[in-house]
Design an enzyme around this catalytic site. Structure first.
Site, PDB file in Angstrom:
ATOM      1  N   CYS A  64      66.794 -40.358 114.955  1.00 36.22           N
ATOM      2  CA  CYS A  64      65.711 -40.552 113.993  1.00 36.22           C
ATOM      3  C   CYS A  64      65.958 -41.806 113.153  1.00 36.22           C
ATOM      4  O   CYS A  64      67.079 -42.287 113.045  1.00 36.22           O
ATOM      5  CB  CYS A  64      65.579 -39.340 113.081  1.00 36.22           C
ATOM      6  N   HIS A  83      61.812 -40.605 108.783  1.00 38.23           N
ATOM      7  CA  HIS A  83      61.827 -39.628 107.697  1.00 38.23           C
ATOM      8  C   HIS A  83      62.701 -40.092 106.543  1.00 38.23           C
ATOM      9  O   HIS A  83      63.479 -41.029 106.659  1.00 38.23           O
ATOM     10  CB  HIS A  83      62.283 -38.250 108.212  1.00 38.23           C
TER      11      HIS A  83
END
Length: 129
Positions: free
Chosen positions: A104, A88
């Site tokens: 992440c 992301h």
């Protein structure tokens, strides 16, 4: 996509021996992982809901944040398999090149937009140290 967490780079394999390289932010100590998954979902300006594990560690976090420039997921998110992990964007561009996340893969917003436009749901993602 090949994510090399130790080198802090993500490679989009183009074929014929070529790849695009992007700088990334990765998991901090204790949150590292390796594996192979597929992109199972893609979202533009995604909403953020911290998972219960993160809320236990950081109870001050909001329970929900609408997508936008101040959102920690940044401009785009690509969800990996059935995991909680994503590739992301980031509203903290200084974190690129650092080990700062809860697992992440973070990218600069302009880079995640470029990658998002080039990959499809079903794209294989290999994460290794």
């Amino acid at each position: 996509i090949i994510v090399h967490t130790g080198r802090k780079f993500l490679y989009l394999v183009l074929g014929e021996g070529k790849a695009m390289r992007y700088g990334i932010g990765t998991a901090r100590d204790g949150f590292e992982w390796n594996g192979t998954h597929k992109v199972t979902n893609k979202r533009e300006w995604p909403d953020w809901r911290p998972p219960p594990e993160m809320l236990r560690r950081q109870p001050h976090l909001p329970r929900h944040m609408v997508g936008g420039p101040d959102n920690p997921l940044g401009a785009r998110a690509m969800y990996l398999g059935s995991t909680l992990y994503r590739i992301h964007g980031s509203n903290e561009p200084w974190s690129i090149g650092q080990a700062v996340s809860s697992g992440c893969i973070r990218m600069a917003n302009e880079d995640v937009i470029d990658l998002y436009d080039k990959v499809n749901v079903g794209t294989r993602v290999i994460v290794r140290n």
